[in-house]
Design an enzyme around this catalytic site. Sequence first.
Site, mmCIF file in Angstrom:
data_model
loop_
_atom_site.group_PDB
_atom_site.id
_atom_site.type_symbol
_atom_site.label_atom_id
_atom_site.label_comp_id
_atom_site.label_asym_id
_atom_site.label_seq_id
_atom_site.Cartn_x
_atom_site.Cartn_y
_atom_site.Cartn_z
ATOM 1 N N ASP A 141 1.103 -1.070 0.034
ATOM 2 C CA ASP A 141 -0.232 0.067 0.036
ATOM 3 C C ASP A 141 0.905 1.303 -0.006
ATOM 4 O OD1 ASP A 141 -2.723 1.765 0.815
ATOM 5 O OD2 ASP A 141 -1.316 1.815 2.539
ATOM 6 N N ASP A 152 0.272 5.266 0.490
ATOM 7 C CA ASP A 152 -0.138 6.267 1.765
ATOM 8 C C ASP A 152 -0.325 5.703 2.743
ATOM 9 O OD1 ASP A 152 -0.486 9.270 1.558
ATOM 10 O OD2 ASP A 152 -2.208 8.768 2.966
HETATM 11 N N1 PLP Z 1 -7.712 8.165 -2.381
HETATM 12 C C1 PLP Z 1 -7.081 9.393 -2.382
HETATM 13 C C2 PLP Z 1 -7.549 10.355 -3.461
HETATM 14 C C3 PLP Z 1 -5.852 9.448 -2.048
HETATM 15 O O1 PLP Z 1 -5.180 10.991 -1.984
HETATM 16 C C4 PLP Z 1 -5.134 8.712 -1.047
HETATM 17 C C5 PLP Z 1 -4.033 8.830 -0.165
HETATM 18 O O2 PLP Z 1 -3.282 9.830 -0.416
HETATM 19 C C6 PLP Z 1 -6.054 7.378 -1.082
HETATM 20 C C7 PLP Z 1 -7.206 7.030 -1.735
HETATM 21 C C8 PLP Z 1 -5.577 5.991 -0.245
HETATM 22 O O3 PLP Z 1 -4.313 5.440 -0.981
HETATM 23 P P1 PLP Z 1 -3.473 4.124 -0.538
HETATM 24 O O4 PLP Z 1 -4.426 3.103 -0.824
HETATM 25 O O5 PLP Z 1 -2.127 4.192 -1.217
HETATM 26 O O6 PLP Z 1 -3.501 4.336 0.999
HETATM 27 CA CA CA Z 2 -2.952 3.401 2.881
#
Ligand code: PLP
Ligand code: CA
Length: 312
Positions: free
Chosen positions: A27, A29
């Site tokens: 993953d 973020d």
């Molecule tokens: N959707 C958006 C628009 C985001 O900006 C983020 C994180 O920055 C996420 C979803 C979640 O991303 P991830 O699946 O990498 O945690």
């Molecule tokens: Ca995440």
Amino acid sequence: GGPRQCRRLEAEAARAVLGAADTLLFDCDGVLWRGEAAVGGAAATLGRLAAAGKRLCYVTNNSSRTRVAYTEKLRRLGFPPAEPRHIFGSAFCAARYLRQALPPGAAAYVLGSPALAAELEAVGIPHLGPGPAALPGPAPADWAQAPLDPAVRAVLVGFDEHFSYAKLCQALRYLLRGGSDCLLVGTNRDHRLPLEGGTGIPGTGCLVKAVETAAQREAFIVGKPNRYMFDCVVSEFNIDPARTIMVGDRLDTDILMGNSCGLTTLLTLTGVTTLDEVKGQEGGSALHSSIQDLLDHLVRCLVFCNCWHQRC
Ligand code: PLP
Ligand code: CA
């Protein structure tokens, strides 16, 4: 099923978990970075894993970047070089889904970012939007007169900073016109995007819910915890679930997808889910560790949780 228990793994056993894996799915973020800042130790950890010959893939619900943009972000933040084919963002995966599901020549009406549009273009799907919605008159009732493109056979909802009532009207009109011949697809259901200091902003799930509520039907969701993104990884690489680890910061998306796909799961505690929440939760299984601990000896303090009924 079966009895569930939590136990702390010694470093040696933890190394065995990593040793048994040939692929790690990350993953992004909350695990590799928060916004524009890399999580401490993450780049070095991935560098070591790459040097040890592990295959590294990236699985993110964020639909606001293309695969190519993620390779650039990884490079900018000091992560090992990745090719676009290692990146499974919900924008790319949504485009791939529609490429498979739509007849040739069919178009999509898109509530989303320019990146989502770019991924559709990359697989040859014509699209309307994103961009300002055309308003054929001053009042919402006039908007029901806006022209509809006869080629549209899908409504795709992703992260859209310019989401509007007018776009919602247009999405509903396509769905009502097409009935079951018009697909409804959402990139992900994240309800909130956490920001530093315990605050957050509404996530794509809010926009998907708005369209679902208007249309009174459920969208197909591309992102975690659904298994579609894992299926995309499997279609690109020779993946053995028993030798694959899903690394994430959320029980309800990353770890749930990993568990339902038969992967080993590792929760980093660097993002959304806290250790207290892990202990309070029932069902599922995960390994958890901070990414900094992973760096120290590729696991100093790894706790193995087969369940959250008992204390670790
Ligand atoms: N959707 C958006 C628009 C985001 O900006 C983020 C994180 O920055 C996420 C979803 C979640 O991303 P991830 O699946 O990498 O945690
Ligand atoms: Ca995440």
